[in-house]
Design an enzyme around this catalytic site. Structure first.
Site, PDB file in Angstrom:
ATOM      1  N   HIS A 196       0.909  -1.201  -0.060  1.00 12.65           N
ATOM      2  CA  HIS A 196       0.029  -0.081   0.020  1.00 12.65           C
ATOM      3  C   HIS A 196       0.949   1.381  -0.034  1.00 12.65           C
ATOM      4  CE1 HIS A 196      -3.658  -2.380   1.841  1.00 12.65           C
ATOM      5  NE2 HIS A 196      -3.892  -2.751   0.418  1.00 12.65           N
ATOM      6  N   CYS A 228       9.227  18.626  -7.308  1.00 11.89           N
ATOM      7  CA  CYS A 228       9.902  17.029  -7.761  1.00 11.89           C
ATOM      8  C   CYS A 228      11.463  17.289  -7.860  1.00 11.89           C
ATOM      9  CB  CYS A 228       9.271  16.348  -8.821  1.00 11.89           C
ATOM     10  SG  CYS A 228      10.199  14.991  -9.221  1.00 11.89           S
ATOM     11  N   LEU A 263      -4.885  -9.404  17.757  1.00 17.94           N
ATOM     12  CA  LEU A 263      -5.503  -9.074  19.230  1.00 17.94           C
ATOM     13  C   LEU A 263      -6.842  -9.772  19.391  1.00 17.94           C
ATOM     14  CD1 LEU A 263      -5.103  -7.384  21.642  1.00 17.94           C
ATOM     15  CD2 LEU A 263      -6.075  -5.439  20.393  1.00 17.94           C
TER      16      LEU A 263
HETATM   17  P1  NAD Z   1      -7.287  -2.503  10.648  1.00 17.17           P
HETATM   18  O1  NAD Z   1      -7.378  -1.302  11.360  1.00 17.17           O
HETATM   19  O2  NAD Z   1      -8.320  -2.669   9.682  1.00 17.17           O
HETATM   20  O3  NAD Z   1      -7.150  -3.495  11.661  1.00 17.17           O
HETATM   21  C1  NAD Z   1      -6.198  -3.825  12.759  1.00 17.17           C
HETATM   22  C2  NAD Z   1      -6.276  -5.094  13.166  1.00 17.17           C
HETATM   23  O4  NAD Z   1      -5.175  -5.266  14.165  1.00 17.17           O
HETATM   24  C3  NAD Z   1      -7.287  -5.491  14.012  1.00 17.17           C
HETATM   25  O5  NAD Z   1      -7.753  -6.882  13.411  1.00 17.17           O
HETATM   26  C4  NAD Z   1      -7.087  -5.487  15.435  1.00 17.17           C
HETATM   27  O6  NAD Z   1      -7.907  -6.514  16.053  1.00 17.17           O
HETATM   28  C5  NAD Z   1      -5.775  -5.764  15.231  1.00 17.17           C
HETATM   29  N1  NAD Z   1      -5.070  -5.116  16.397  1.00 17.17           N
HETATM   30  C6  NAD Z   1      -5.109  -3.974  16.924  1.00 17.17           C
HETATM   31  N2  NAD Z   1      -4.326  -3.838  17.912  1.00 17.17           N
HETATM   32  C7  NAD Z   1      -3.426  -4.758  18.107  1.00 17.17           C
HETATM   33  C8  NAD Z   1      -2.348  -5.548  18.899  1.00 17.17           C
HETATM   34  N3  NAD Z   1      -1.847  -4.700  19.878  1.00 17.17           N
HETATM   35  N4  NAD Z   1      -1.596  -6.451  18.468  1.00 17.17           N
HETATM   36  C9  NAD Z   1      -2.194  -7.142  17.349  1.00 17.17           C
HETATM   37  N5  NAD Z   1      -3.158  -6.945  16.693  1.00 17.17           N
HETATM   38  C10 NAD Z   1      -3.777  -5.704  16.902  1.00 17.17           C
HETATM   39  O7  NAD Z   1      -6.000  -2.413   9.730  1.00 17.17           O
HETATM   40  P2  NAD Z   1      -5.482  -3.024   8.324  1.00 17.17           P
HETATM   41  O8  NAD Z   1      -6.057  -4.718   8.559  1.00 17.17           O
HETATM   42  O9  NAD Z   1      -4.210  -3.232   8.490  1.00 17.17           O
HETATM   43  O10 NAD Z   1      -6.106  -2.336   7.180  1.00 17.17           O
HETATM   44  C11 NAD Z   1      -6.373  -1.029   7.161  1.00 17.17           C
HETATM   45  C12 NAD Z   1      -5.780  -0.224   6.139  1.00 17.17           C
HETATM   46  O11 NAD Z   1      -5.231   0.924   6.951  1.00 17.17           O
HETATM   47  C13 NAD Z   1      -4.441  -0.954   5.497  1.00 17.17           C
HETATM   48  O12 NAD Z   1      -4.563  -0.943   4.126  1.00 17.17           O
HETATM   49  C14 NAD Z   1      -3.219   0.183   5.822  1.00 17.17           C
HETATM   50  O13 NAD Z   1      -2.451   0.371   4.623  1.00 17.17           O
HETATM   51  C15 NAD Z   1      -3.956   1.442   6.648  1.00 17.17           C
HETATM   52  N6  NAD Z   1      -3.295   1.690   7.701  1.00 17.17           N
HETATM   53  C16 NAD Z   1      -2.136   1.655   7.947  1.00 17.17           C
HETATM   54  C17 NAD Z   1      -1.358   2.009   9.079  1.00 17.17           C
HETATM   55  C18 NAD Z   1       0.288   1.995   9.190  1.00 17.17           C
HETATM   56  O14 NAD Z   1       1.012   2.198   8.281  1.00 17.17           O
HETATM   57  N7  NAD Z   1       0.565   1.544  10.735  1.00 17.17           N
HETATM   58  C19 NAD Z   1      -2.174   2.514  10.151  1.00 17.17           C
HETATM   59  C20 NAD Z   1      -3.497   2.713   9.752  1.00 17.17           C
HETATM   60  C21 NAD Z   1      -4.093   2.020   8.864  1.00 17.17           C
END
Ligand code: NAD
Length: 235
Positions: free
Chosen positions: A112, A139, A205
């Protein structure tokens, strides 16, 4: 997990949950909002066309924030696994942060995109980027003021799908960590891997929407369950 001795090729998919304990909000933690915004307002090509300043402000804030965060024990454990695993290992992440790299992983496929890159829509070159884009900087390659965040928005095609499906075809084990199983095509990888014969393990989680597709689910915070699993694999 049975047949651990048979496992050589591993594909790992990570999501926002692995970075949650580093202080980066997951997507759906805020009751359907992402950092106080509706997804449709900040993470689609239509949103960017309609209100580029809002979208730039949103990503400028996210880009600044991740640079203040640190990898947690789960990122470090995967860095160690990559270094010490004798077979093939592909780490695919949906995350746009750089915490896997700072946790020691050197080959991370960001399906992504990445917060720390800007994509020039004039010359199509992606450049490392740490500062803001709101002020429309030039750029570094072609000088056009056409930089956008190098993140894949809803409705856009994720990166490097060919490589990912090729690795899934060879996988003996597919592991999904901290992802909700709600965002496709990543949410479908477990079924692809399983149909092709891989063992499938979920570390999360709580049970995710796709939990029933996995042979095994281990529930708990990533900073605990991921290092435990890595220690077992390298045991
Ligand atoms: P999501 O937010 O939809 O799901 C997060 C998952 O992580 C949930 O199932 C939750 O139960 C679990 N979770 C929460 N805390 C946790 C912990 N401490 N340990 C283990 N699991 C835990 O996220 P997704 O499935 O990655 O999809 C969301 C989209 O959002 C992705 O496409 C991503 O690109 C983007 N995103 C990225 C970031 C990042 O780069 N850190 C942050 C937010 C969203």
């Amino acid at each position: 997990m049975g047949d651990m001795n048979q496992i050589r090729n591993i594909v790992i998919l990570t999501g926002a949950g692995i970075s949650a304990e580093s202080g980066i909000d997951t997507f759906r933690s805020g009751g359907g909002l992402w950092e106080q915004h509706r997804v449709e307002d900040v993470a689609t090509p239509e949103a960017f066309a309609r209100d580029p300043n809002l979208v730039h402000r949103f990503y400028d804030a996210r880009r600044a924030a991740i640079q203040e965060k640190e990898p947690n024990a789960a990122h470090f454990a995967l860095g160690r696994l990559e270094a010490e695993w004798p077979g093939k290992l592909l780490l695919v992440t949906q995350n746009v942060d750089d915490l896997h790299e700072r946790g020691g992983a050197s080959r991370v496929l960001h399906m992504h995109g990445e917060h720390l890159k800007a994509w020039c829509t004039s010359c199509d070159v992606r450049s490392l980027w740490r500062g803001p884009l709101l002020d429309r900087p030039a750029c570094p390659v072609c000088q056009a003021r056409s930089l956008r965040p190098d993140v894949v928005w809803f409705g856009e095609m994720p990166y490097r799908m060919g490589e990912i499906y090729a690795a899934l075809r060879e996988a003996d084990l597919f592991v999904s960590i901290g992802t909700s199983g709600a965002v496709y095509p990543a949410a479908g990888f477990v079924q692809n891997a399983r149909e092709l014969g891989a063992r499938t393990l979920e570390l999360n989680l709580e049970r995710s929407q796709g939990s029933h597709h996995f042979h095994e689910s281990r529930l708990g915070p990533a900073s605990e369950v991921v290092p435990q699993w890595v220690a077992e694999m390298l045991g």
